[in-house]
Design an enzyme around this catalytic site. Structure first.
Site, PDB file in Angstrom:
ATOM      1  N   LYS A  51       8.896   6.121   7.709  1.00 39.84           N
ATOM      2  CA  LYS A  51       9.229   4.695   7.677  1.00 39.84           C
ATOM      3  C   LYS A  51      10.307   4.353   8.710  1.00 39.84           C
ATOM      4  CE  LYS A  51       6.784   3.662   3.859  1.00 39.84           C
ATOM      5  NZ  LYS A  51       6.125   4.932   3.526  1.00 39.84           N
TER       6      LYS A  51
HETATM    7  C1  PLP Z   1       4.879   5.202   3.119  1.00 41.07           C
HETATM    8  C2  PLP Z   1       4.452   6.616   3.174  1.00 41.07           C
HETATM    9  C3  PLP Z   1       3.096   6.957   3.275  1.00 41.07           C
HETATM   10  C4  PLP Z   1       1.996   5.933   3.263  1.00 41.07           C
HETATM   11  O1  PLP Z   1       1.991   5.108   4.390  1.00 41.07           O
HETATM   12  P1  PLP Z   1       1.198   3.712   4.353  1.00 41.07           P
HETATM   13  O2  PLP Z   1       1.528   3.059   5.634  1.00 41.07           O
HETATM   14  O3  PLP Z   1       1.754   2.974   3.167  1.00 41.07           O
HETATM   15  O4  PLP Z   1      -0.233   4.026   4.189  1.00 41.07           O
HETATM   16  C5  PLP Z   1       2.782   8.306   3.358  1.00 41.07           C
HETATM   17  N1  PLP Z   1       3.722   9.257   3.316  1.00 41.07           N
HETATM   18  C6  PLP Z   1       5.035   8.963   3.220  1.00 41.07           C
HETATM   19  C7  PLP Z   1       6.023  10.071   3.159  1.00 41.07           C
HETATM   20  C8  PLP Z   1       5.444   7.636   3.155  1.00 41.07           C
HETATM   21  O5  PLP Z   1       6.749   7.362   3.061  1.00 41.07           O
END
Ligand code: PLP
Length: 498
Positions: free
Chosen positions: A112
């Site tokens: 993120k």
């Molecule tokens: C948010 C997240 C995901 C999923 O990503 P999306 O964009 O919501 O599909 C997968 N793995 C981790 C560690 C995340 O923080």
């Protein structure tokens, strides 16, 4: 470049507006009107650039109301070597024809950061451009990683207030600790009794409460979102698909122009959708493998065309993918139906009212040309962590392990052995207890305190604990408010002293 809503009931807006607002007024999501195409030479040339320049280049196609200097200033501040302890998105060749794209070298050890380190910079510029006078209130519903990444990005950013809602028992110990120790004069972190979808629905409700919005405006506030429904979150994620491809060419793992696959651990469908946009822009992508955990609503959808949220919610060891409503799928449907906003609006209405929609065979066939959906259970996830560590001495976190296994399943079923890049979305240390259980089943890791588990994982794996996680142990707990899920709006009003 202008942006339009997936539900077609609003005027076109510029990118600065799309970023400050987050969600369109008709409840839809902002999407760019068209996609620029890059030539193969342009793509390959990116491998010579620092990450910040790669990002500025891709963003320049979308954020056309920002100057090149502005974009580069934003990306340079976001992807500095200090913030990302080195190169932001390194590609690791783990085994023949399978590479891992590590997206977790930022301050919160999850992918993120790739978007949320940049979003505040883009938003501050956007505010200048749109002449927004109000304080921006960033509302976030988080399954764990977004919350901390948004806090890191927005803490003490002038003119902003940030409010995070997380499901009280839906996040890992480390994730929780990261959030409740967050410093900053403008930060609020609140536990909600419920699951992630409860928190996300609560936030969406606040956003679509027109009376509330009016009232806030009068009091000098405007809401925005740091969730992946915000275009400012999605655009930065397109960059690393190009970046990884260019690096794979440069390292000689593929030749320029060769089609490859990506396997993506998926929750809200933001990360994988960015890969689809990269394909639309000319990146040689054959398949996008959409990897789900036991919450396999997307996998079922991609195999049947039926999206059905009326199902049990499972808590898994990959909690950031524990989700029943995948918001960004709406953007894909818009693209696939050739921008049929009324169709999309209808499906979304059905989802809201009946918990179900069916896109039908034709739309499904079009989606399946690019997307392959599969899911991985808890035992397979742990087996994968264990096997890859044993065979390749490489440690996967549970989310990445889901994507790795999904890639293996895809290969078995399709006999498609193309080069595949597995997107790695979190450091194994962030989910240390589950990782330890996988590689050391004889230790009862659950009984360790989270910091003992960090150090043990370091010992067992011979890798180093990321400093920002090791440091958490010393940090005082600053936030311990807990609320019922129907009190979210009330809580926001209280925080803003309205
Ligand atoms: C948010 C997240 C995901 C999923 O990503 P999306 O964009 O919501 O599909 C997968 N793995 C981790 C560690 C995340 O923080």
């Amino acid at each position: 470049m202008l942006y339009t809503s997936t539900r077609g009931q609003t005027d076109m807006v510029c990118s600065a507006h799309a970023i400050t607002r987050g969600l369109a007024d008709d409840g839809g999501l902002f999407v760019p009107q068209k996609f620029a195409t890059l030539t193969l030479d342009e793509i390959v040339a990116m491998s010579e650039l620092p990450y910040a320049e790669r990002a500025a280049k891709i963003l320049s196609f979308f954020l056309t109301d920002y100057t090149e200097e502005e974009l580069l200033a934003c990306t340079s501040a976001a992807y500095s070597e200090e913030r990302f302890s080195g190169f932001a998105a390194p590609l690791k060749q783990v085994k023949d024809k399978i590479a891992v794209l590590e997206l977790w070298h930022g301050p919160t050890s999850a992918f993120k950061d790739m978007a949320l380190q940049l979003l505040p910079h883009l938003l501050m510029k956007a505010i200048e451009k749109t002449g927004e006078q109000n304080d921006i209130v960033i509302l976030v519903a988080t399954s764990g990683d977004t919350g901390k990444a948004a806090l890191e990005g927005f803490a003490d950013v002038k003119g902003t207030q940030i409010i995070i809602f997380y499901p009280d028992d839906g996040v890992s110990d480390i994730q929780k600790r990261q959030m409740i120790t967050q410093q900053g004069g403008n930060v609020n972190v609140i536990a909600v009794h419920g699951n992630f979808d409860d928190a996300q629905s609560g936030v969406k409700e606040i956003f679509s409460d027109e009376n509330l919005m009016e009232e806030l405006k009068e009091k000098g506030y405007a809401f925005s979102s740091a969730n992946s429904i915000n275009w400012g979150r999605l655009a930065p994620q397109i960059v690393y698909y190009f970046s990884a491809y260019a690096d794979a060419v440069k390292a000689g793992h593929i030749v320029a122009g060769e089609e490859i696959n990506f396997s993506v651990p998926t929750g809200n469908f933001g990360d994988i959708l960015a890969g689809y946009y990269a394909k639309c822009m000319g990146l040689p992508v054959h398949r996008l493998i959409c990897a789900s955990n036991t919450n396999n609503v997307l996998s079922v959808f991609l195999n049947s065309g039926k999206y059905d949220r009326r199902r049990e919610f499972h808590k898994t060891i990959s909690p950031s993918m524990d989700i029943l409503i995948s918001s960004n799928l709406e953007r894909l449907l818009y693209q696939i139906t050739e921008e049929d906003a009324s169709k999309v609006a209808n499906w979304m209405k059905e989802l809201k009212e009946d918990g179900f929609y069916d896109v039908g065979g034709k739309v499904l066939a079009k989606i399946q040309k690019t997307f392959f959906g599969t899911w991985v259970d808890e035992i397979e996830t742990k087996e994968t962590i264990c096997n890859v560590f044993r065979d390749k001495n490489y440690l996967l976190d549970p989310h990445t392990a889901v994507a790795w296994r999904a890639c293996e399943k895809y290969r078995m079923l399709s006999s498609d052995e193309k080069y595949c890049i597995v997107l790695s979305t979190a450091s194994p240390y962030k989910f240390n207890v589950s990782v330890l259980e996988a590689i050391k089943p004889d230790i009862s890791a659950k009984e360790l305190d989270p910091f003992a588990a960090l150090h043990l994982l370091s010992e067992v794996s011979g890798t180093v604990v990321p400093k920002q996680l090791a440091d958490l142990e010393q940090k005082p707990i600053l936030h311990n408010e807990q609320i019922e899920k129907h009190k979210m709006k009330e809580t926001v009003l209280k925080i803003l002293k309205l």
